[in-house]
Design a protein around this motif. Structure first.
Motif, mmCIF file in Angstrom:
data_model
loop_
_atom_site.group_PDB
_atom_site.id
_atom_site.type_symbol
_atom_site.label_atom_id
_atom_site.label_comp_id
_atom_site.label_asym_id
_atom_site.label_seq_id
_atom_site.Cartn_x
_atom_site.Cartn_y
_atom_site.Cartn_z
ATOM 1 N N LEU A 45 0.830 -1.201 0.000
ATOM 2 C CA LEU A 45 0.000 0.000 0.000
ATOM 3 C C LEU A 45 0.866 1.254 0.000
ATOM 4 N N LEU A 46 0.462 2.232 -0.799
ATOM 5 C CA LEU A 46 1.082 3.542 -0.761
ATOM 6 C C LEU A 46 0.294 4.431 0.199
ATOM 7 N N ASP A 47 0.885 5.542 0.581
ATOM 8 C CA ASP A 47 0.168 6.500 1.426
ATOM 9 C C ASP A 47 -1.132 6.940 0.746
ATOM 10 N N GLY A 48 -2.201 6.977 1.532
ATOM 11 C CA GLY A 48 -3.485 7.404 0.993
ATOM 12 C C GLY A 48 -4.213 6.321 0.229
ATOM 13 N N GLU A 49 -3.793 5.078 0.401
ATOM 14 C CA GLU A 49 -4.475 3.954 -0.232
ATOM 15 C C GLU A 49 -5.113 3.063 0.834
ATOM 16 N N MET A 50 -6.109 2.295 0.401
ATOM 17 C CA MET A 50 -6.732 1.322 1.310
ATOM 18 C C MET A 50 -7.070 0.061 0.534
ATOM 19 N N ARG A 51 -7.190 -1.015 1.287
ATOM 20 C CA ARG A 51 -7.429 -2.324 0.686
ATOM 21 C C ARG A 51 -8.259 -3.163 1.639
ATOM 22 N N GLU A 52 -9.187 -3.931 1.087
ATOM 23 C CA GLU A 52 -9.952 -4.889 1.877
ATOM 24 C C GLU A 52 -9.122 -6.160 1.979
ATOM 25 N N VAL A 53 -8.867 -6.626 3.208
ATOM 26 C CA VAL A 53 -8.002 -7.792 3.400
ATOM 27 C C VAL A 53 -8.757 -8.892 4.129
ATOM 28 N N SER A 54 -8.418 -10.118 3.788
ATOM 29 C CA SER A 54 -9.031 -11.277 4.435
ATOM 30 C C SER A 54 -8.312 -11.582 5.744
ATOM 31 N N LEU A 55 -9.085 -11.941 6.764
ATOM 32 C CA LEU A 55 -8.521 -12.339 8.053
ATOM 33 C C LEU A 55 -8.555 -13.852 8.211
ATOM 34 N N GLY A 56 -8.703 -14.539 7.090
ATOM 35 C CA GLY A 56 -8.748 -15.995 7.110
ATOM 36 C C GLY A 56 -10.071 -16.475 6.538
ATOM 37 N N GLU A 57 -10.020 -17.624 5.889
ATOM 38 C CA GLU A 57 -11.208 -18.146 5.235
ATOM 39 C C GLU A 57 -12.367 -18.296 6.224
ATOM 40 N N GLY A 58 -13.475 -17.643 5.912
ATOM 41 C CA GLY A 58 -14.655 -17.746 6.749
ATOM 42 C C GLY A 58 -14.584 -16.963 8.044
ATOM 43 N N ARG A 59 -13.532 -16.151 8.209
ATOM 44 C CA ARG A 59 -13.362 -15.442 9.486
ATOM 45 C C ARG A 59 -13.560 -13.938 9.372
ATOM 46 N N GLY A 60 -13.868 -13.473 8.171
ATOM 47 C CA GLY A 60 -14.174 -12.057 8.021
ATOM 48 C C GLY A 60 -13.069 -11.273 7.347
ATOM 49 N N LYS A 61 -13.320 -9.971 7.225
ATOM 50 C CA LYS A 61 -12.393 -9.074 6.543
ATOM 51 C C LYS A 61 -12.146 -7.833 7.377
ATOM 52 N N ALA A 62 -11.137 -7.082 6.984
ATOM 53 C CA ALA A 62 -10.850 -5.774 7.581
ATOM 54 C C ALA A 62 -10.483 -4.821 6.456
ATOM 55 N N LEU A 63 -10.544 -3.535 6.762
ATOM 56 C CA LEU A 63 -10.101 -2.515 5.818
ATOM 57 C C LEU A 63 -8.740 -2.023 6.274
ATOM 58 N N LEU A 64 -7.737 -2.221 5.426
ATOM 59 C CA LEU A 64 -6.377 -1.796 5.741
ATOM 60 C C LEU A 64 -6.104 -0.478 5.028
ATOM 61 N N SER A 65 -5.637 0.521 5.763
ATOM 62 C CA SER A 65 -5.335 1.835 5.204
ATOM 63 C C SER A 65 -3.907 2.222 5.548
ATOM 64 N N LYS A 66 -3.355 3.139 4.747
ATOM 65 C CA LYS A 66 -2.022 3.650 5.045
ATOM 66 C C LYS A 66 -2.085 5.167 5.070
ATOM 67 N N ASN A 68 0.153 8.564 6.326
ATOM 68 C CA ASN A 68 1.443 9.108 6.775
ATOM 69 C C ASN A 68 2.456 8.016 7.113
ATOM 70 N N GLY A 69 2.494 6.998 6.268
ATOM 71 C CA GLY A 69 3.485 5.939 6.410
ATOM 72 C C GLY A 69 3.129 4.841 7.385
ATOM 73 N N THR A 70 1.986 4.929 8.034
ATOM 74 C CA THR A 70 1.589 3.937 9.034
ATOM 75 C C THR A 70 0.327 3.214 8.586
ATOM 76 N N HIS A 71 0.298 1.894 8.816
ATOM 77 C CA HIS A 71 -0.867 1.086 8.471
ATOM 78 C C HIS A 71 -1.887 1.102 9.608
ATOM 79 N N TYR A 72 -3.173 1.127 9.225
ATOM 80 C CA TYR A 72 -4.264 1.053 10.194
ATOM 81 C C TYR A 72 -5.312 0.071 9.673
ATOM 82 N N ALA A 73 -6.032 -0.561 10.597
ATOM 83 C CA ALA A 73 -7.068 -1.516 10.210
ATOM 84 C C ALA A 73 -8.363 -1.216 10.957
ATOM 85 N N THR A 74 -9.465 -1.268 10.220
ATOM 86 C CA THR A 74 -10.789 -1.029 10.795
ATOM 87 C C THR A 74 -11.779 -2.029 10.197
ATOM 88 N N SER A 75 -13.023 -1.959 10.668
ATOM 89 C CA SER A 75 -14.105 -2.706 10.025
ATOM 90 C C SER A 75 -14.168 -2.296 8.557
#
Length: 593
Positions: A45-66, A68-75
């Motif tokens: 991920l570049l700064d100002g980008e986000m991606r939907e990521v899998s937390l494991g098959e059948g276990r749900g997803k999170a939204l990963l954002s970047k 100012n150089g730091t990654h964050y994860a939310t619903s």
């Protein structure tokens, strides 16, 4: 043989232990066991980008954002209507905007920054190691829930401050909840004239028949937990700013019982009431739409008319006439288009907000779904039927047309519900609105705020004084008023406090015949509209830009997500290009936030 039996027995025990361990691990993971889940490489991920990521098959997803150089994860879904946030936008300051209805969240904390969502996102810790990014999940229920209901400060018995809120709509609800969220530990009293808890009012015109509990924003237990005193069926009759008192009657009593309250701070959020169609007084089959009972009355009247019509012809449909081509009227037309012969009378649909070009395209969409439109023809009279005269039988237009009607719905706008402010010391505008400053505070009254449909406020983008009757604006103003009250309460010297200005960009939406139209900005005085795309009903997909002297002030779209959310942020940040640049082919989605 004994050695072989011993080896097999030992292997069997080890296998059983591993199996039990796996079961225990799965059970722990399902509750509160912390687990680091690898989701991507550090440089994906570049700064100002986000991606939907899998937390494991059948276990749900999170939204990963970047940010100012730091990654964050939310619903990963917006709690308001389950929109995939990854299809929205994210700005460099870490603000995620929902593509559907404009709700805004902090990428770093998951907190709400702007409504219409009433719940925040869950936030999950993120780690980086050996070139990999890991999301730490300690409670898998949070992944499943996808929403974080606010945990708020409760009232203290010795706290002296009281905030009284007049009105139980979106603005009043948001103000009450935000006060607790911001740490207010005094008494909160919310007075609503309606007999039910605050509802998600936009749903009334989209589906008609419903119940208050089905569209309630929160249930009774929530208000009890937050210690918000909601007084139903309480109609405010007078405000006295000199004594800081509110007088109201409880319409649950017969005769209505009078009560009064004193306040430390007062929030006026009384909303509007529907305009009454001229000449309609006394007719039982003329309806307006504002409350749950209004919605159900329309549905019941249509159903009765349908049953009556079918006594003569099994395939017959009742005649429903709608006067008004705004959001109430056109959404009602779409809702009943399959079950009624619908005729709509008024000006070009949505003309005031969307302009002639888009409005005429929406008119053709309705016509293609069987709705008859009588545009720009005034009403001469409402004729009673041949019965006892209590029903409208025909609507007579200025050109002589007579339109048969069994049910008539008037959606011709609304007026601020501010009659109770007579002799209050609060100045009421000529249209019934209440003017406020940038903080939503009423001029000349340091402890009175006005929010929602009644509030006329300085729009920071253009400097105009505007009154905007939209759901998200009302909620966001309620939040701003509550935050400013907390600043005043917390300050040693309230006169020196800098209050938070209301700077939300208006955002509204409508869904008709399965097509979603979104709009962001405010362009009351636009002098040019540029449409990019198709306004043909067979391929209705476009982006419309509303400009004044070449400056783009608003944007609407159908089928162009997330361009309205992105455009809203460009307007907020002062980065929206001029209309000439867009006409020249500039794609605003390519502009960074």
């Amino acid at each position: 043989m004994a050695a072989t039996d011993s080896a097999q027995s030992s292997w069997g025990i080890r296998r059983m232990v591993r199996g039990i361990g796996s079961i225990l691990k799965a059970q722990l993971v399902g509750t509160n066991a912390s687990e680091d889940v690898e989701v991507c490489d550090s440089f994906d991920l570049l700064d100002g980008e986000m991606r939907e990521v899998s937390l494991g098959e059948g276990r749900g997803k999170a939204l990963l954002s970047k940010v100012n150089g730091t990654h964050y994860a939310t619903s990963h879904l917006c709690p308001h209507a389950k929109a995939p946030l990854v299809k929205g936008t994210i700005s460099k300051d870490g603000r995620i905007v929902c593509p559907w209805h404009g709700a805004c969240f902090s990428a770093t904390t998951g907190d709400i920054e702007e409504s219409p969502s009433i719940d925040a996102l869950h936030s999950f810790p993120v780690k980086e190691a050996n070139g990999k990014v890991y999301v730490e999940v300690s409670n898998w229920e949070h992944v499943k829930q996808g929403r974080r209901i606010p945990k708020c400060v409760k009232r203290r018995g010795d706290a002296k401050a009281t905030v009284v809120i007049v009105g139980g709509g979106g603005a009043g609800f948001a103000a009450a909840e935000t006060l607790r969220l911001e740490g207010f530990n005094g008494k909160i009293v919310l007075l609503t004239s309606e007999p039910y808890l605050p509802i998600d009012r936009p749903k009334l015109s989209k589906s008609m028949k419903t119940t208050a509990s089905k569209i309630a924003l929160r249930d009774a237990a929530h208000y009890e937990t937050m210690q918000i005193d909601v007084r139903l069926s309480s109609r405010v009759t007078r405000v006295n700013t000199k004594t800081r008192a509110v007088e109201y009657v409880s319409t649950n009593n017969e005769p209505p019982a009078p009560f009064d309250l004193t306040y430390s701070f007062l929030i006026l959020a009384s909303g509007t009431v529907p305009r009454v169609l001229k000449g309609s007084a006394g007719f039982k089959n003329v309806h307006t739409l504002r409350t749950v009972s209004d919605s159900n009355a329309i549905e019941d009247a249509v159903q009765l008319a349908r049953e009556t019509a079918m006594l003569q012809d099994a395939n017959a449909k009742p005649n429903l006439v709608i006067v008004g081509t705004g959001f109430i009227g056109m959404e009602a037309a779409a809702a009943f288009s399959k079950t009624c012969n619908v005729t709509v009378i008024g000006s070009t649909p949505f003309k005031q907000s969307l302009g002639d070009q888009v409005g005429l395209a929406m008119a053709k969409l309705h016509e293609s779904n069987g709705v008859s439109l009588k545009l720009n023809i005034g009403i001469q009279a409402l004729e009673a039927d041949g019965g006892d005269g209590s029903q409208v039988g025909h609507v007579v237009l200025n050109d002589g047309q007579r339109i048969a009607v069994q049910v008539l719905v008037a959606g011709i706008g609304s007026i601020p519900a501010t009659d109770y402010l007579t002799d209050s010391g609060i100045c009421v505008d000529s249209d019934g609105g209440v003017s406020v400053d940038t903080s939503t505070r009423v001029s000349g009254h340091e402890n009175v705020f006005a929010v929602g449909d009644i509030a006329r406020y300085p729009y920071h983008i253009t400097g105009e004084s505007v009154r905007v009757e939209h759901w998200a604006v009302a909620q966001n103003q309620g939040r701003t008023a509550a935050q400013n009250i907390m600043r005043l309460i917390s300050a040693y010297d309230p006169s020196s406090v800098t209050l938070i200005p209301f700077t939300a960009i208006p955002f509204f939406w409508t869904v008709q015949y399965g097509k979603s139209l979104r709009f962001a900005g405010h362009a009351k005085n636009f002098d040019e509209i540029y449409v990019d795309g198709s306004l043909d009903v067979a391929n209705l997909s476009f982006v419309a830009y509303y400009a004044c002297e070449g400056r783009i002030l608003a944007i609407s779209s159908m089928g162009g997500d997330p361009i309205v959310a992105h455009g809203s942020e460009l307007i907020r940040l002062g980065k929206m290009p001029g209309l000439d640049a867009v006409k020249g082919g500039l794609d605003i989605l390519g502009l960074s936030l």
